[in-house]
Design a protein around this motif. Structure first.
Motif: not given
Length: 371
Positions: A21-38
């Motif tokens: 569950m922790a890994l999934i949360v971290i990946l979601l955060i990274v994905l959100v940040l990457a999309v935002a940065a794009f």
């Protein structure tokens, strides 16, 4: 036994499930940040000359460029160049040829005699007024007339003398005043009604108007150049004048045409120059009368224009008074750079004469050895 009604007892959460569950949360955060940065940085992405993608960060995120460190100024010695003063022009040394008898060609005393006389050049009579030559000639005319010298080793001795370092030698040629050759071949001679014409000193003359006579004299000049003389002086390089004798006794015709004397003289000058083509360092000098140089002219067929055109040096009697000196200066000015500097063969009037390049010691003429 107590009944559970179909349910197991609760034992707590699984550790593996918590980590996932922790890994999934971290990946979601990274994905959100990457999309935002794009979406936020897509306008700041560019491709450089190296073909790679670069991000143009906001100015507040860019690293301030370090100002270039100034190089220390090296002190240099100041060199002050002081121009050397222009040397004062020095006067050209007087050209002073000392005339010596032919014996000095071979006896080893020529240079010592020149220095004793205070001269800086030697002059030898290599074709004298009698017509004899001071060397061994290969010219048929000289041999048949008996004009050539016959001394063994004479030419080699002359070459040795002329090859002396720093020694300047002049060969005088009495061109058409020649007592011997017309006697042996009067087809070359100036004629009178009773035979060969003779001047007031009873000397015969070759005719400038006869091509064979011109060829002979030109051939002599070429042989002298081959022997190594630095300068050839043409004396009597024309027809006789009233100072030489009675011109009324000359037979008029192809050999002597008083209406056109200059044409034959100019042809002779051209032929001598052609004879010396292989010896460009040999100077050609010519002697002229005082009257010619003073602008009065004479009966020789020579002219100041011919002298300026063909001669490198001119020999003439020095002016004897102020009027003659002024006339000389006017003639020099008339031809300007074409007129060679004069070499005076007699003592000159000094006060108003043009620049004097030669004054014989004690007067006299350089054309008369020992004078």
């Amino acid at each position: 036994m107590r009944s559970t009604y179909g349910y197991d007892s609760y034992r707590g959460r699984s550790k593996t499930r918590t980590v996932l569950m922790a890994l999934i949360v971290i990946l979601l955060i990274v994905l959100v940040l990457a999309v935002a940065a794009f979406f936020l940085l897509q306008d700041r992405v560019y491709y450089g000359d190296d073909g790679k993608a670069h991000i143009d960060l906001p100015s507040f995120l860019q690293r301030a460029e370090a100002e270039p460190t100034p190089h220390p100024v090296q002190s240099q010695d100041v060199v002050i160049v002081t121009p050397e003063p222009t040397p004062e022009p020095t006067a050209q040394p007087l050209f002073y040829p000392v005339a010596l008898p032919r014996g000095a060609l071979t006896d080893g005393t020529a240079q010592a005699q020149m220095e004793a006389a205070g001269g800086n050049a030697l002059l030898f009579d290599m074709k004298d007024d009698e017509g004899t030559l001071g060397y061994v000639s290969d010219l048929p005319q000289a041999i048949s007339a008996g004009a050539s010298a016959a001394t063994p080793g004479l030419n080699e001795a002359i070459r040795t003398l002329n090859g002396t370092e720093g020694l300047y030698t002049v060969a005088r040629v009495a061109c058409f005043r020649d007592n011997l050759t017309p006697k042996m071949n009067n087809t070359l001679a100036l004629r009178s009604p009773i035979g060969n014409w003779r001047d007031k000193e009873v000397v015969r003359w070759l005719s400038v108007g006869v091509p064979a006579a011109r060829d002979y004299v030109s051939g002599v000049c070429r042989e002298l150049a081959e022997l190594g003389f630095d300068e050839i002086l043409l004396d009597y390089a024309g027809f006789p004048t009233a100072l030489d004798g009675d011109l009324g006794n000359l037979v008029v015709g192809e050999r002597y045409d008083p209406a056109d004397l200059s044409s034959a003289v100019e042809e002779f000058c051209q032929e001598v120059r052609q004879a010396l083509e292989d010896y460009p360092d040999v100077k050609l000098a010519v002697s002229v009368s005082a009257g010619l140089f003073a602008g009065e002219g004479d009966e020789s067929g020579q002219s100041l224009e011919l002298v300026g055109l063909y001669a490198d040096r001119v020999y003439l009697p020095g002016p004897q008074d102020a009027a003659a000196a002024r006339a000389y200066a006017q003639s020099q000015e008339q031809l300007g750079e074409d007129m060679p500097a004069p070499v005076f063969t007699t003592a000159a009037y000094e006060n108003e004469s043009p620049a004097i390049s030669f004054l014989p010691l004690g007067g006299g003429s350089i054309l008369q050895p020992g004078a």
